[in-house]
Design a protein around this motif. Structure first.
Motif, PDB file in Angstrom:
ATOM      1  N   HIS A 238     -13.201  95.572 103.838  1.00 45.33           N
ATOM      2  CA  HIS A 238     -12.443  94.913 104.908  1.00 45.33           C
ATOM      3  C   HIS A 238     -11.431  93.926 104.337  1.00 45.33           C
ATOM      4  N   LEU A 239     -11.826  93.197 103.290  1.00 40.90           N
ATOM      5  CA  LEU A 239     -10.876  92.290 102.639  1.00 40.90           C
ATOM      6  C   LEU A 239      -9.671  93.076 102.130  1.00 40.90           C
ATOM      7  N   PHE A 240      -9.938  94.204 101.493  1.00 41.13           N
ATOM      8  CA  PHE A 240      -8.858  95.015 100.935  1.00 41.13           C
ATOM      9  C   PHE A 240      -7.932  95.519 102.040  1.00 41.13           C
ATOM     10  N   LYS A 241      -8.510  96.086 103.088  1.00 39.36           N
ATOM     11  CA  LYS A 241      -7.708  96.646 104.177  1.00 39.36           C
ATOM     12  C   LYS A 241      -6.883  95.571 104.886  1.00 39.36           C
ATOM     13  N   THR A 242      -7.468  94.378 105.057  1.00 42.71           N
ATOM     14  CA  THR A 242      -6.829  93.331 105.857  1.00 42.71           C
ATOM     15  C   THR A 242      -5.818  92.515 105.058  1.00 42.71           C
ATOM     16  N   LEU A 243      -6.121  92.257 103.790  1.00 47.44           N
ATOM     17  CA  LEU A 243      -5.302  91.336 103.006  1.00 47.44           C
ATOM     18  C   LEU A 243      -4.235  92.038 102.169  1.00 47.44           C
ATOM     19  N   ARG A 244      -4.418  93.327 101.918  1.00 50.34           N
ATOM     20  CA  ARG A 244      -3.490  94.035 101.043  1.00 50.34           C
ATOM     21  C   ARG A 244      -2.056  93.908 101.558  1.00 50.34           C
TER      22      ARG A 244
ATOM     23  N   PRO B 260      -0.729  98.680  92.418  1.00 52.40           N
ATOM     24  CA  PRO B 260      -0.826  97.565  91.467  1.00 52.40           C
ATOM     25  C   PRO B 260      -1.871  96.559  91.970  1.00 52.40           C
ATOM     26  N   ASN B 261      -2.589  95.950  91.051  1.00 52.41           N
ATOM     27  CA  ASN B 261      -3.614  94.992  91.461  1.00 52.41           C
ATOM     28  C   ASN B 261      -2.985  93.786  92.158  1.00 52.41           C
ATOM     29  N   GLU B 262      -3.553  93.378  93.290  1.00 52.48           N
ATOM     30  CA  GLU B 262      -3.067  92.220  94.046  1.00 52.48           C
ATOM     31  C   GLU B 262      -4.079  91.082  94.065  1.00 52.48           C
ATOM     32  N   PHE B 263      -5.282  91.280  93.483  1.00 48.92           N
ATOM     33  CA  PHE B 263      -6.372  90.324  93.638  1.00 48.92           C
ATOM     34  C   PHE B 263      -6.786  89.775  92.274  1.00 48.92           C
ATOM     35  N   PHE B 264      -6.788  88.440  92.154  1.00 52.06           N
ATOM     36  CA  PHE B 264      -7.051  87.800  90.873  1.00 52.06           C
ATOM     37  C   PHE B 264      -8.072  86.671  91.052  1.00 52.06           C
ATOM     38  N   PRO B 265      -8.969  86.485  90.073  1.00 54.81           N
ATOM     39  CA  PRO B 265      -9.956  85.398  90.170  1.00 54.81           C
ATOM     40  C   PRO B 265      -9.330  84.052  89.817  1.00 54.81           C
ATOM     41  N   HIS B 266      -9.933  82.979  90.321  1.00 56.21           N
ATOM     42  CA  HIS B 266      -9.473  81.617  90.017  1.00 56.21           C
ATOM     43  C   HIS B 266     -10.679  80.693  90.100  1.00 56.21           C
TER      44      HIS B 266
ATOM     45  N   SER C 116      -3.311  87.817  96.208  1.00 55.39           N
ATOM     46  CA  SER C 116      -4.401  87.063  96.823  1.00 55.39           C
ATOM     47  C   SER C 116      -5.310  86.555  95.711  1.00 55.39           C
ATOM     48  N   LEU C 117      -5.722  85.292  95.791  1.00 55.80           N
ATOM     49  CA  LEU C 117      -6.596  84.703  94.792  1.00 55.80           C
ATOM     50  C   LEU C 117      -8.001  84.573  95.358  1.00 55.80           C
ATOM     51  N   VAL C 118      -8.977  85.051  94.599  1.00 51.56           N
ATOM     52  CA  VAL C 118     -10.392  84.884  94.938  1.00 51.56           C
ATOM     53  C   VAL C 118     -10.875  83.675  94.149  1.00 51.56           C
ATOM     54  N   CYS C 119     -11.344  82.636  94.846  1.00 55.89           N
ATOM     55  CA  CYS C 119     -11.498  81.348  94.174  1.00 55.89           C
ATOM     56  C   CYS C 119     -12.754  80.606  94.618  1.00 55.89           C
ATOM     57  N   THR C 120     -13.097  79.583  93.843  1.00 58.67           N
ATOM     58  CA  THR C 120     -14.132  78.616  94.227  1.00 58.67           C
ATOM     59  C   THR C 120     -13.414  77.445  94.887  1.00 58.67           C
ATOM     60  N   THR C 121     -13.909  76.240  94.680  1.00 52.69           N
ATOM     61  CA  THR C 121     -13.263  75.064  95.264  1.00 52.69           C
ATOM     62  C   THR C 121     -11.982  74.692  94.538  1.00 52.69           C
ATOM     63  N   THR C 122     -11.631  75.397  93.454  1.00 54.65           N
ATOM     64  CA  THR C 122     -10.487  75.003  92.629  1.00 54.65           C
ATOM     65  C   THR C 122      -9.185  74.959  93.421  1.00 54.65           C
ATOM     66  N   LEU C 123      -9.066  75.777  94.474  1.00 54.65           N
ATOM     67  CA  LEU C 123      -7.825  75.795  95.247  1.00 54.65           C
ATOM     68  C   LEU C 123      -7.993  75.121  96.610  1.00 54.65           C
ATOM     69  N   GLU C 124      -9.045  74.299  96.724  1.00 56.73           N
ATOM     70  CA  GLU C 124      -9.232  73.525  97.949  1.00 56.73           C
ATOM     71  C   GLU C 124      -8.318  72.306  97.939  1.00 56.73           C
TER      72      GLU C 124
END
Length: 743
Positions: A275-281, A312-318, A342-350
């Motif tokens: 769902h993340l892929f379909k919605t955020l891509r 191409p990859n659109e999703f990166f960890p942070h 799109s960045l998949v992150c912890t609190t680092t981008l809060e």
């Protein structure tokens, strides 16, 4: 600039303060094409230009708080910005400082105001030039400011001699923390060095209790802090909570019990990722996944979905464990908006790192708090668009052996309660009340290093009597000093001057000293002499409490703090409940009260998808079946469940109180699970009520790992117990909850 028509002039009829800004500052505003000042910017001009009072600027994310502070500050410095550093900006993150440097450099360049960065990644050449010719604005982290005190102690008075303002960004991130207490101490020590007060400006998008925030900004004089709060910027909110049923070995979907998903992933995680892929891509988004392990898991899953779709990859960890280069590359890609990222992150981008506007926020798992959720949501909905939040919650399939906490869907209901409070514009007030002895260790050693030695009475006046550690009495300070002396952190000369001891010198000379906080340490888990693995322990432990590791439940037998070892034994048989720890901050009383209201209600929030509605309906049916509207103690299987409907401090205190009476207790969110007869539990609670609120010190005797902060290991045991109780216990609340549970 007369060429600007009055209709585009931010100083038009709608503004009563714009004309008070320096002409060059007004020209900069015009050059940005602004039609008008924002509300918080308008409100900040007069009190900051006045330069005599402390101010808090609280407004939504991306409301222009940085400019609100620095338009008037730069107006004050436009004619003369030399002779010393004239304004200090303190930010919690190096990346945030780099962002703000670019923003302020553009504003200050045309005014002739130098802007300097100072943190670990800035070259020594830049730092040396500032020390030789101090001027303008200095952007710095608390840790680098600490290093300045120790390394440049004798030069600080000159470096800051004409200092006019101190700006603290992301104020909410400091309140109630060791780092925040360190910051308070450093601000106080600047004023002691200059022998005068320096106006402080606090910036924050999330402040639950403005009076507590004001008291944090200026300890002892909070009522005199000017509060500028803007509600502007709250546009349309689009919200959805999506529910998922988590596969388990005894509750598989489909007819073939041996069938596994083709990619080897549990069905629920795959569905969340799909769902993340379909919605955020194809768009720009932030996905908050609570833990570093989850960040890596979902970033990898989403990358593979891109590869499968030949995209191409659109999703990166942070997250904090990634190298600075990888984090900055991801931030720059999202900010550039040249391709979907799109960045998949912890609190680092809060925090307020500028990654530009994003289309939506995704939260995978239970939000850490309402305030955190609000802060994250502020990243979306800029430039007039709606703020979009999708929350993904996984719940296990129920079986005949499912624990009651799973049957009640406490994770889902806690998330619904948090969303309801978010919509009601409530969020947690800042934490307060701790003694912060760990940070007092650091600040005392830093003070001695700064001056080459200090008398005990002077140190007490500087740090405690007139400083941020005001809760520490003179008697406690003497006991504190004796404890540090016994551990060789301090020594004392013949004239009574406190000096660094052997251990103290080693601490101060290590690069890690400047940070008041420590990373969560890994403990080795051992059962029957066999090492099971390691895990970070950031929760209080006591003998008899439970851990879940490797898909099994274990009971704690002992904790060896010095060796970082936890000895375990297998816990009684039964399904491991699915519950996420919220960390040391804990869940607030108000959230648990709202959870009870959600259970008791029959309305279904419109933001729930069909499966989340089904899960909530199941939870309410369980709540009604167990008659939890009428009673707060029930027996299920071999366990008694106690529902105080209170926050983690109360629940933890009740657990310790029952533990002290010989009962084995496990806490699962809002529920206390006790291995005993219901009559034994009720008898223990009645005894607690009859005896009155328990003494916190008697309860802490059962906690085996009270040394949770960086320098707690040097603090005398009785003082450490008092600090622990102030942070994590609520004896009055637990006593009242015990009364209510028995009604």
């Amino acid at each position: 600039m007369s060429s600007h028509p009055s209709s585009s002039d931010p100083g038009g009829s709608a503004s009563s303060a714009f004309h008070r800004l320096h002409l060059q500052v007004r020209r900069w505003v015009w050059s940005q094409g602004w039609k008008e000042l924002r509300g918080i910017q308008e409100a900040a001009i007069a009190p900051i230009l006045e330069g005599t009072q402390d101010v808090i600027l609280s407004a939504s994310t991306a409301s222009g708080k940085t400019e609100a502070a620095f338009l008037p500050i730069c107006s004050r410095l436009a004619e003369d910005s030399g002779g010393s550093v004239r304004a200090i900006y303190i930010g919690p993150l190096k990346a945030l400082i780099n962002d703000q440097f670019e923003r302020l450099d553009g504003l200050c360049e045309g005014l002739g105001i130098p802007v300097h960065r100072w943190h670990g990644d800035v070259s020594q050449g830049h730092k040396t030039r500032l020390l030789k010719s101090p001027a303008g604005v200095l952007l710095i982290t608390p840790e680098s400011l600490e290093a300045l005190f120790i390394r440049q102690g004798s030069a600080l008075a000159g470096l800051f001699s004409k200092l006019e303002h101190i700006v603290i960004d992301e104020l909410h991130a400091f309140i109630g923390t060791e780092r925040g207490c360190q910051l308070q101490s450093l601000l106080h020590r600047i004023e002691l060095t200059l022998r005068r007060t320096v106006p402080r400006v606090g910036l924050s998008a999330t402040l639950g209790d403005m009076s507590l925030a004001a008291e944090f900004l200026r300890p002892g004089a909070g009522p005199r802090v000017r509060l500028c709060n803007s509600d502007a910027g709250g546009g349309e909110l689009r919200l959805q909570l999506r529910g998922y049923r988590k596969r388990s070995p005894d509750a598989r979907r489909g007819t073939n019990e041996d069938e596994e998903p083709t990619d080897g992933l549990p069905e629920d995680e795959h569905d969340v990722g799909a769902h993340l892929f379909k919605t955020l891509r194809g768009t720009h988004n932030l996905v908050f996944a609570n833990s570093r392990a989850n960040v890596e898991f979902y970033a990898d899953l989403l990358r593979r979905l891109c590869e499968d779709a030949r995209l191409p990859n659109e999703f990166f960890p942070h997250h904090g464990n990634l190298s600075k280069e990888l984090r900055e590359e991801a931030e720059a890609a999202l900010k550039a908006k040249q391709r979907p990222v799109s960045l998949v992150c912890t609190t680092t981008l809060e925090m307020g790192i500028d990654v530009g506007a994003v289309q939506s926020i995704a939260q995978v798992g239970v939000p850490p708090s309402v305030a955190s959720l609000r802060q994250r949501l502020g990243r979306s909905g800029r430039k007039g668009g709606p703020a979009v939040l999708r929350l993904y919650l996984q719940e296990v399939e129920l079986t005949s052996t499912s624990p009651l906490s799973d049957q009640l869907r406490v994770r889902l209901v806690q998330s619904v309660a948090m969303l309801e409070l978010l919509l009601a514009n409530w969020f947690e007030p800042p934490a307060s009340g701790a003694f912060h002895f760990s940070t007092l260790v650091q600040q005392l050693l830093s003070l001695i290093a700064q001056h080459g030695g200090v008398k005990a009475g002077e140190a007490f006046l500087a740090l405690c009597h007139q400083g941020p550690f005001a809760q520490v009495s003179r008697e406690d300070f003497v006991r504190f000093l004796r404890g540090l002396g016994q551990r060789e952190l301090l020594s004392q000369s013949s004239d009574g001057t406190l000096l660094l001891g052997r251990v103290g010198e080693r601490l101060v000379n290590h690069y890690s000293f400047y940070a008041a906080f420590a990373s969560v340490e890994e403990f080795r888990l051992v059962a029957g002499g066999r090492t099971l693995g390691t895990m970070p322990i950031d929760q209080p432990l006591f003998v008899g409490t439970y851990l879940i590791f490797g898909g099994r439940r274990w009971r704690v037998l002992a904790v060896q703090g010095d060796e970082k070892v936890v000895e375990l034994e297998p816990a009684p048989a039964g399904r491991v409940p699915m519950f996420e720890s919220t960390g040391l901050g804990g869940v607030h009383d108000r959230v648990r009260e709202q959870m009870r209201a959600v259970y008791a209600s029959d309305s279904l929030p419109l933001y729930l998808d069909a499966r989340a509605q089904d899960l909530l309906t199941e939870a309410r049916a369980t709540f009604q079946r167990w008659r939890l509207t009428e009673r707060s103690i029930v027996t299920s299987g071999r366990e008694v469940h106690v529902f105080p409907w209170a926050g983690d401090a109360v629940v933890h205190t009740l657990a310790l109180a029952l533990q002290s009476r010989g009962l084995s207790v496990e806490t699962l969110g809002p529920v206390l699970c006790v291995e005993a007869q219901q009559s034994d539990v009720e008898r223990a609670l009645r005894a607690l009520v009859a005896e009155g609120p328990p003494r916190a010190e008697s309860l802490t005797a059962h906690v085996v790992n009270m040394a949770l902060e960086k320098h707690d290991g040097f603090v005398p045991e009785d003082l450490l117990a008092r600090d622990y109780a102030a942070r994590y216990l609520d004896v009055q609340g637990a006593w009242r909850a015990a009364q209510q549970v028995l009604q």
